[in-house]
Design a protein around this motif. Structure first.
Motif, PDB file in Angstrom:
ATOM      1  N   ARG A  25       0.847  -1.204   0.000  1.00  0.00           N
ATOM      2  CA  ARG A  25       0.000   0.000   0.000  1.00  0.00           C
ATOM      3  C   ARG A  25       0.881   1.252   0.000  1.00  0.00           C
ATOM      4  N   ARG A  26       1.958   1.224   0.800  1.00  0.00           N
ATOM      5  CA  ARG A  26       2.865   2.372   0.851  1.00  0.00           C
ATOM      6  C   ARG A  26       3.564   2.575  -0.494  1.00  0.00           C
ATOM      7  N   LEU A  27       3.908   1.480  -1.184  1.00  0.00           N
ATOM      8  CA  LEU A  27       4.532   1.594  -2.503  1.00  0.00           C
ATOM      9  C   LEU A  27       3.561   2.195  -3.528  1.00  0.00           C
ATOM     10  N   VAL A  28       2.305   1.772  -3.455  1.00  0.00           N
ATOM     11  CA  VAL A  28       1.288   2.320  -4.359  1.00  0.00           C
ATOM     12  C   VAL A  28       1.108   3.817  -4.078  1.00  0.00           C
ATOM     13  N   THR A  29       1.127   4.194  -2.811  1.00  0.00           N
ATOM     14  CA  THR A  29       1.009   5.606  -2.439  1.00  0.00           C
ATOM     15  C   THR A  29       2.156   6.415  -3.034  1.00  0.00           C
ATOM     16  N   ILE A  30       3.361   5.866  -2.980  1.00  0.00           N
ATOM     17  CA  ILE A  30       4.532   6.552  -3.530  1.00  0.00           C
ATOM     18  C   ILE A  30       4.430   6.639  -5.050  1.00  0.00           C
ATOM     19  N   ALA A  31       3.972   5.565  -5.688  1.00  0.00           N
ATOM     20  CA  ALA A  31       3.794   5.585  -7.152  1.00  0.00           C
ATOM     21  C   ALA A  31       2.774   6.659  -7.545  1.00  0.00           C
ATOM     22  N   LEU A  32       1.706   6.769  -6.786  1.00  0.00           N
ATOM     23  CA  LEU A  32       0.699   7.807  -7.055  1.00  0.00           C
ATOM     24  C   LEU A  32       1.289   9.202  -6.848  1.00  0.00           C
ATOM     25  N   ALA A  33       2.049   9.360  -5.770  1.00  0.00           N
ATOM     26  CA  ALA A  33       2.670  10.659  -5.487  1.00  0.00           C
ATOM     27  C   ALA A  33       3.617  11.059  -6.620  1.00  0.00           C
ATOM     28  N   GLN A  34       4.397  10.095  -7.119  1.00  0.00           N
ATOM     29  CA  GLN A  34       5.311  10.353  -8.232  1.00  0.00           C
ATOM     30  C   GLN A  34       4.538  10.827  -9.469  1.00  0.00           C
ATOM     31  N   ALA A  35       3.477  10.131  -9.791  1.00  0.00           N
ATOM     32  CA  ALA A  35       2.679  10.488 -10.969  1.00  0.00           C
ATOM     33  C   ALA A  35       2.040  11.862 -10.809  1.00  0.00           C
ATOM     34  N   HIS A  36       1.481  12.125  -9.646  1.00  0.00           N
ATOM     35  CA  HIS A  36       0.801  13.402  -9.440  1.00  0.00           C
ATOM     36  C   HIS A  36       1.790  14.566  -9.378  1.00  0.00           C
TER      37      HIS A  36
ATOM     38  N   LEU B 180       4.419  14.806 -11.203  1.00  0.00           N
ATOM     39  CA  LEU B 180       4.719  15.131 -12.596  1.00  0.00           C
ATOM     40  C   LEU B 180       3.511  15.742 -13.317  1.00  0.00           C
ATOM     41  N   ARG B 181       2.317  15.432 -12.843  1.00  0.00           N
ATOM     42  CA  ARG B 181       1.115  16.053 -13.423  1.00  0.00           C
ATOM     43  C   ARG B 181       1.058  17.533 -13.029  1.00  0.00           C
ATOM     44  N   LEU B 182       1.423  17.829 -11.791  1.00  0.00           N
ATOM     45  CA  LEU B 182       1.367  19.213 -11.300  1.00  0.00           C
ATOM     46  C   LEU B 182       2.408  20.120 -11.951  1.00  0.00           C
ATOM     47  N   ARG B 183       3.588  19.571 -12.246  1.00  0.00           N
ATOM     48  CA  ARG B 183       4.696  20.333 -12.833  1.00  0.00           C
ATOM     49  C   ARG B 183       4.887  21.645 -12.074  1.00  0.00           C
ATOM     50  N   PRO B 184       5.257  21.570 -10.785  1.00  0.00           N
ATOM     51  CA  PRO B 184       5.330  22.775  -9.956  1.00  0.00           C
ATOM     52  C   PRO B 184       6.442  23.757 -10.351  1.00  0.00           C
ATOM     53  N   PHE B 185       7.452  23.288 -11.064  1.00  0.00           N
ATOM     54  CA  PHE B 185       8.555  24.170 -11.448  1.00  0.00           C
ATOM     55  C   PHE B 185       8.577  24.364 -12.956  1.00  0.00           C
ATOM     56  N   GLU B 186       9.205  25.426 -13.366  1.00  0.00           N
ATOM     57  CA  GLU B 186       9.332  25.698 -14.792  1.00  0.00           C
ATOM     58  C   GLU B 186      10.247  24.676 -15.458  1.00  0.00           C
ATOM     59  N   ASP B 187      11.268  24.224 -14.723  1.00  0.00           N
ATOM     60  CA  ASP B 187      12.237  23.270 -15.252  1.00  0.00           C
ATOM     61  C   ASP B 187      12.650  22.323 -14.138  1.00  0.00           C
ATOM     62  N   GLY B 188      13.004  21.091 -14.491  1.00  0.00           N
ATOM     63  CA  GLY B 188      13.557  20.153 -13.515  1.00  0.00           C
ATOM     64  C   GLY B 188      12.552  19.274 -12.795  1.00  0.00           C
ATOM     65  N   ASN B 189      11.302  19.285 -13.205  1.00  0.00           N
ATOM     66  CA  ASN B 189      10.277  18.471 -12.533  1.00  0.00           C
ATOM     67  C   ASN B 189      10.585  16.977 -12.621  1.00  0.00           C
ATOM     68  N   PHE B 190      11.047  16.523 -13.785  1.00  0.00           N
ATOM     69  CA  PHE B 190      11.373  15.100 -13.970  1.00  0.00           C
ATOM     70  C   PHE B 190      12.489  14.686 -13.013  1.00  0.00           C
TER      71      PHE B 190
ATOM     72  N   ALA C  39      -1.280   6.478 -17.540  1.00  0.00           N
ATOM     73  CA  ALA C  39      -1.967   6.603 -16.247  1.00  0.00           C
ATOM     74  C   ALA C  39      -2.670   7.956 -16.127  1.00  0.00           C
ATOM     75  N   LEU C  40      -1.992   9.008 -16.532  1.00  0.00           N
ATOM     76  CA  LEU C  40      -2.534  10.350 -16.328  1.00  0.00           C
ATOM     77  C   LEU C  40      -3.589  10.754 -17.349  1.00  0.00           C
ATOM     78  N   THR C  41      -3.494  10.216 -18.563  1.00  0.00           N
ATOM     79  CA  THR C  41      -4.461  10.640 -19.594  1.00  0.00           C
ATOM     80  C   THR C  41      -5.601   9.653 -19.787  1.00  0.00           C
ATOM     81  N   ARG C  42      -5.321   8.351 -19.691  1.00  0.00           N
ATOM     82  CA  ARG C  42      -6.355   7.337 -19.918  1.00  0.00           C
ATOM     83  C   ARG C  42      -6.782   6.629 -18.634  1.00  0.00           C
ATOM     84  N   ASN C  43      -6.242   7.085 -17.511  1.00  0.00           N
ATOM     85  CA  ASN C  43      -6.577   6.496 -16.215  1.00  0.00           C
ATOM     86  C   ASN C  43      -6.211   5.016 -16.136  1.00  0.00           C
ATOM     87  N   ASP C  44      -5.180   4.599 -16.885  1.00  0.00           N
ATOM     88  CA  ASP C  44      -4.696   3.215 -16.885  1.00  0.00           C
ATOM     89  C   ASP C  44      -3.529   3.122 -15.904  1.00  0.00           C
TER      90      ASP C  44
END
Length: 197
Positions: free
Chosen positions: A8-19, A21-31, A73-78
């Protein structure tokens, strides 16, 4: 999966990683920042003792697959493809970290034996060899400051390790010379470890 289950904790981290990158909080270096967050989150969720996992090394080699799974995952919810990729990457990164640690342990043990059997070995050379694990690139000034050696003692310790080819001079000239533990740095680079096993 219940409350404190590691999956469950690993899934939470995978979700956090994806989200992240979806947010893209910085102009550069998000990846790059997202890759750095994974080992820190693993530590925070008590899945690692220290953030030493080589996650970014593995993802960098598979960036096309990483982006494909993440986009799916982010566009097709897969999310299944993303979770599978993430978990496979975590496993491979853990295996790589174990390989690196085993290789470093063998390297350190072999050096210790060489140093102890060398007739010109000194206690200061042994102390310097221990310092190289924290600072694999040194100068005479670094050694004097870190180990509280006199200048001649630091130079003598460096000479012993150069004689044994543990340290190598990486600059030209006679002033402000820089010495590196090239073997140690190579192992930390990780690629050669996998090829030699």
């Amino acid at each position: 999966m219940r409350g404190n289950d590691p999956r469950r904790r690993l899934v939470t981290i995978a979700l956090a990683q994806a989200h992240w990158l979806r947010l893209r909080p910085f102009e550069d270096g998000n990846f790059r920042m997202g890759l750095l967050l994974v080992p820190l989150l693993l530590k925070k969720h008590a899945l690692l003792d220290s953030p030493s996992l080589c996650f970014n090394t593995i993802v960098s080699k598979r960036s096309a697959e990483y982006r494909k799974c993440l986009t799916s995952a982010l566009t097709r919810n897969d999310w299944n493809e993303w979770f599978e990729f993430f978990l496979r990457t975590i496993i491979e990164a853990a295996e790589l970290a174990i390989d690196i640690l085993q290789h470093l342990t063998e390297l350190i043990e072999a050096r210790r034996c060489r140093l102890l059997s060398y007739e010109k070995a000194t206690i200061s050379a042994m102390q310097l060899e221990n310092l190289l694990r924290r600072k694999p690139v040194v100068t005479v000034a670094t050694v004097t400051n870190e180990l509280l050696f006199t200048d001649p003692t630091a130079r003598g310790a460096i000479k012993v390790l150069c004689d044994l080819e543990i340290l190598r001079k990486v600059t030209k000239g006679r002033r402000n010379r820089v010495f590196a533990d090239v073997d140690y740095l190579t192992v930390l680079g990780a690629e050669e470890v996998r090829r030699s096993r």
